[in-house]
Design a protein around this motif. Structure first.
Motif, PDB file in Angstrom:
ATOM      1  N   SER A  98       0.829  -1.204   0.000  1.00 40.37           N
ATOM      2  CA  SER A  98       0.000   0.000   0.000  1.00 40.37           C
ATOM      3  C   SER A  98       0.866   1.258   0.000  1.00 40.37           C
ATOM      4  CB  SER A  98      -0.918  -0.011   1.222  1.00 40.37           C
ATOM      5  OG  SER A  98      -1.703   1.160   1.264  1.00 40.37           O
ATOM      6  N   TYR A 100       3.910   1.574  -1.109  1.00 39.31           N
ATOM      7  CA  TYR A 100       4.548   1.712  -2.420  1.00 39.31           C
ATOM      8  C   TYR A 100       3.582   2.304  -3.441  1.00 39.31           C
ATOM      9  CZ  TYR A 100       6.444   0.447  -6.963  1.00 39.31           C
ATOM     10  OH  TYR A 100       6.873   0.489  -8.257  1.00 39.31           O
ATOM     11  N   GLN A 101       2.351   1.775  -3.445  1.00 37.39           N
ATOM     12  CA  GLN A 101       1.357   2.265  -4.393  1.00 37.39           C
ATOM     13  C   GLN A 101       1.059   3.743  -4.157  1.00 37.39           C
ATOM     14  OE1 GLN A 101       0.058   0.819  -6.931  1.00 37.39           O
ATOM     15  NE2 GLN A 101       0.521  -1.346  -6.681  1.00 37.39           N
ATOM     16  N   GLN A 102       0.936   4.133  -2.890  1.00 39.16           N
ATOM     17  CA  GLN A 102       0.638   5.527  -2.573  1.00 39.16           C
ATOM     18  C   GLN A 102       1.777   6.446  -3.003  1.00 39.16           C
ATOM     19  OE1 GLN A 102      -0.410   5.823   1.568  1.00 39.16           O
ATOM     20  NE2 GLN A 102      -2.122   4.404   1.392  1.00 39.16           N
ATOM     21  N   LYS A 104       3.985   5.842  -5.299  1.00 43.27           N
ATOM     22  CA  LYS A 104       4.037   5.835  -6.763  1.00 43.27           C
ATOM     23  C   LYS A 104       2.978   6.765  -7.349  1.00 43.27           C
ATOM     24  CE  LYS A 104       3.868   2.633 -10.685  1.00 43.27           C
ATOM     25  NZ  LYS A 104       3.664   1.217 -11.079  1.00 43.27           N
ATOM     26  N   HIS A 105       1.772   6.680  -6.815  1.00 43.66           N
ATOM     27  CA  HIS A 105       0.691   7.533  -7.308  1.00 43.66           C
ATOM     28  C   HIS A 105       0.972   9.007  -7.018  1.00 43.66           C
ATOM     29  CE1 HIS A 105      -2.324   3.951  -7.121  1.00 43.66           C
ATOM     30  NE2 HIS A 105      -1.472   3.861  -8.120  1.00 43.66           N
ATOM     31  N   PRO A 174      -2.207   0.249 -11.253  1.00 43.72           N
ATOM     32  CA  PRO A 174      -1.529  -0.557 -10.241  1.00 43.72           C
ATOM     33  C   PRO A 174      -1.818  -2.041 -10.406  1.00 43.72           C
ATOM     34  CG  PRO A 174      -3.427   0.555  -9.304  1.00 43.72           C
ATOM     35  CD  PRO A 174      -3.239   1.104 -10.685  1.00 43.72           C
ATOM     36  N   THR A 175      -0.772  -2.822 -10.258  1.00 41.46           N
ATOM     37  CA  THR A 175      -0.946  -4.267 -10.328  1.00 41.46           C
ATOM     38  C   THR A 175      -1.452  -4.783  -8.999  1.00 41.46           C
ATOM     39  OG1 THR A 175       1.356  -4.569  -9.657  1.00 41.46           O
ATOM     40  CG2 THR A 175       0.902  -4.517 -12.022  1.00 41.46           C
ATOM     41  N   LYS A 176      -2.066  -5.924  -9.033  1.00 45.35           N
ATOM     42  CA  LYS A 176      -2.601  -6.529  -7.814  1.00 45.35           C
ATOM     43  C   LYS A 176      -1.845  -7.814  -7.528  1.00 45.35           C
ATOM     44  CE  LYS A 176      -7.281  -4.688  -8.229  1.00 45.35           C
ATOM     45  NZ  LYS A 176      -8.712  -5.024  -8.266  1.00 45.35           N
ATOM     46  N   PHE A 182      -6.905  -4.314  -3.680  1.00 44.36           N
ATOM     47  CA  PHE A 182      -6.906  -2.872  -3.481  1.00 44.36           C
ATOM     48  C   PHE A 182      -8.244  -2.313  -3.932  1.00 44.36           C
ATOM     49  CE2 PHE A 182      -2.454  -3.968  -4.034  1.00 44.36           C
ATOM     50  CZ  PHE A 182      -1.824  -3.233  -3.045  1.00 44.36           C
ATOM     51  N   GLU A 184     -10.011   1.326  -5.381  1.00 45.30           N
ATOM     52  CA  GLU A 184      -9.645   2.615  -5.952  1.00 45.30           C
ATOM     53  C   GLU A 184     -10.144   3.749  -5.072  1.00 45.30           C
ATOM     54  OE1 GLU A 184     -11.109   2.880  -9.893  1.00 45.30           O
ATOM     55  OE2 GLU A 184      -9.399   1.842 -10.769  1.00 45.30           O
TER      56      GLU A 184
END
Length: 246
Positions: A98, A100-102, A104-105, A174-176, A182, A184
């Motif tokens: 989570s 990393y995704q945040q 990255k976004h 984003p990949t899962k 996840f 959106e």
């Protein structure tokens, strides 16, 4: 009551026989009517015997089930230790994914905002150049140099059109990772407050999302001594009692 082989795996035959014997007479009782003192005493005696029988049955049941309960508790405890560690690892991985995704976004949004700002600046400069080109073209036309005027004007207009083409930074989907899900979530970031307010005012359904910080505005008005004037806002003066030390 018949004794089945499956039942004797958990309840010994002797215990089962006691169970059968204990209720042999009791199971036929449906309604008992007492008419004399002698019958009353006899019924009281039987009731005490039944109470003793119940206590003995409860005791035997506890003795038979206790070993299974302790085994069950031990198994549950051992598995719980391992499952707790696994669940904690699952949680740690989820938090890492989570985060990393945040991050990255966030970078993608910042990059997109940077490109949009560059595009706005290019458009502004191109528009300024077009205004100057129009003035220069008008002078050339006045001098009879129409072709050159048209050429300069066309070039400036093309630059404005080119600058107006918005380049949007690509946003990766984003990949899962397997075992992780996840949802959106859109995050609103204001990059141009004035432009956003002007745009939202044109669309009725977005009007309710435009709010005025009345608390902050009131503080500013008090600090300015009531000198702020805003169309659409009415100021009411209130008298607040102030106590003085005597």
């Amino acid at each position: 009551m018949e004794i089945e082989s499956k039942e004797t795996e958990f309840i010994p035959v002797t215990n089962r026989q006691k169970m059968v014997s204990a209720i042999e007479e009791i199971k036929s009782w449906v309604l008992i009517t007492i008419a004399t003192d002698e019958e009353f005493e006899k019924a009281s005696h039987y009731r005490r015997q039944v109470s003793t029988t119940i206590s003995e049955l409860e005791k035997e049941k506890k003795e038979l089930t206790e070993p299974y309960k302790s085994k069950s508790k031990f198994i549950d405890a051992e598995y719980k230790k391992v499952i707790d560690i696994a669940e904690n690892g699952f949680k740690v991985l989820g938090n890492a994914l989570s985060s990393y995704q945040q991050a990255k976004h966030k970078k993608e949004r910042e990059e997109q905002a940077r490109i949009e700002a560059e595009n706005r600046e290019k458009t502004r400069k191109a528009q300024e150049a077009l205004d100057k080109a129009r003035e220069f073209a008008a002078e050339l036309e006045a001098q009879g140099n129409t072709k050159l005027a048209e050429k300069i004007l066309t070039k400036a207009e093309n630059k404005v059109e080119s600058a107006a083409t918005q380049i949007v930074a690509p946003v990766a989907i984003p990949t899962k990772p397997e075992g992780t899900s996840f949802r959106e979530k859109w995050v609103c970031t204001v990059t141009d407050k004035n432009a956003a307010i002007f745009f939202m005012l044109q669309i009725p359904m977005l009007n309710d999302f435009i709010t005025i910080d009345t608390v902050g505005l009131t503080k500013a008005q008090n600090s300015m001594g009531g000198k702020i004037v805003v169309d659409g806002i009415t100021w009411n003066k209130e008298l607040i009692p102030v106590s003085k030390k005597i």
